[in-house]
Design a protein around this motif. Sequence first.
Motif: not given
Length: 643
Positions: A76-89
């Motif tokens: 819903d944000n124009e810049e589509h900001l990344c809130k989380l970026d992790i290596t989950a598996l």
Amino acid sequence: NNPPLVVYPSGRLVVVRELSSLFDGYDGSGMTEKKKVRAFVYRGHTANVTTAKFSPSGCYIASGDTKGKLRVWAYDNEEHLCKLDITALSGPIRDVSWDVDSKRIVVVGEGSKADPSSMCTKVIQWDTGVSCGQLGQHTFKKASSCSFKPCRPMRIVTGGAEDSKCLLNAGPPFKRISDGVSESCHVRGAVHCIRYNPQGTMVASVGTDKTVCFYDGKTMELIKKMESVHNSSIYSCSWNGDGDELLTCSADGTAKLISVKKDFQVTQTWNVANMTKDEKSTKVPLGAMQMGCAFVKGNQKVSVSLNGKITMLPMAKASSSAEEFKYFTGHQSPISCMAVDYSTETLYSGDSDGVICTWNIKTGDSISYVQRDENTEEGLDDTLMNKVHQGAITGIVSSRSGTCLSIGWDDKIRFIESSTAKSSVKLQSQPNKIVKGTELVVVMTVDGVILVWSKSATSNVSENFCKLPYEPTTVCVSPDDRIVYVGGKDCTIHIYSINDNDTLDEIHTLSGTHLQPIYALSISNDGKKLASADVRDICVWNIEEDYHTVIGKGRWCFHNQKINALTWSNDDTILASGGSDDSIYIWSLKKPVKRIHYGFAHRGGITGLEFLKNKDGNILASVGNDGCVNQWDVTDDVMKKFG
């Protein structure tokens, strides 16, 4: 009144697409005018995306890829900001699911066999990535599907990719529950999909054994087991909004609707494969296997095939006619070329899998795939993977006669009429580019060029081969069909005139300006200016003034990688360039010191550009290695920058 949306992965991209143009249940209210197809493409992943899910709030999307990366980003944000970026598996992520509060995410996939601490299932806080407990792990550290209970008390169910088990976890903090849980209702193979209904009262699972199992949403106790629902593996299932109907799809090419209220009976079957396959064939084509399904807004049912075709299943019970099915198509591989037929307002795009798609340039809708005619040497593509060429397509043009010509790494030129490849001609060497003038089409191969006249079609393709003493890299033709310009690896533009016997005479060369091989040439609509480009520089030549340099080396030099495409605006005052650096630049001959830059236009690079000639203003069409076809309205930007 928001239009219905679907979100799906495509290569390294996540696509969010509106279905309003195909959706009968949406009347377009709230929109001031009928707009083109609206879609958003997220390019944040560096590996192929395997899954993407909206949060219950609709504000965020969680997506996972084959390298185990999980990204949570704002929609819903124009810049589509990344809130989380992790290596989950440690291995590929196969599925993700949100909790009802949009605060926790469960991630399943493949763990590392070499690392004893590696996990195949994990539940985390979406904003910090902190674990919320220890979920039950599957055999061989492979899980295929998961689902969060959409209400309290919280539960998580996961399906195994090897052990055929469905595990229940309670929390937070989450841990596995075994007492009273029906874990082994599937007898073999993988549990491909497991889903809670929206009310959280029931769980459904489907798998390789062709069965559909229904469980209690809180205790995971088996309620109903339906065997042999489909004739092949069931790959996906989805509940409707009321939680009383389950949609399933299978490798047998069908989608089925199961009613819980009607004692778990199959109330409707859609044979999607029969709508597209050859009537003589009894085997389900590979491309018609149904791999995924979902309910979208208004209880509309959607199914996706292995060949990438998304089908809107008809609402009515009677579904024997192909006209009742609505489709939208696209590419699953990098697009390598494009061409526009203005007589039918159709854009053709070809990709590295040998597939050609057609698009309506007026509305932006996909039309269909080009198919081989049954009378060709290869015959119909009975796999329904829609391959026109047996290798990557390297070029396509729309000739004046209404016929499209395509070339590919199967060393053939194919002639396309009415979205059907009618005939083909085998070439002497590998073709790399095809361009047209008015009646003349020129095919560039690795060691020469071939002249093809529209009037004579396929009759003289083999005879009109002109071998060149250097390696050609690009080619273009003058509008009057009299001059052929060839760029070579020798950093020189070779200019040829065409004789009456369809041979080439070299009349001029342009050398010393480009210091790198020339990869793009484009002649203006009036035939008075020639643009050329290498890995960095773009030059413009005045043909009428004995090829005087209008724009020389070092002026338009802002691309960082190979420039693949050049195109002139309708009035020949604006030049657009696209390169492997993902950038599109707009240049003006009137104000050569200024430029317009569109970064990240196509991930992986731009492979085709064209100013549309049947549009008011400056409308630019582009294709690239991200498998996308874009239209850009650059009219306002051109006016602001160049006046």
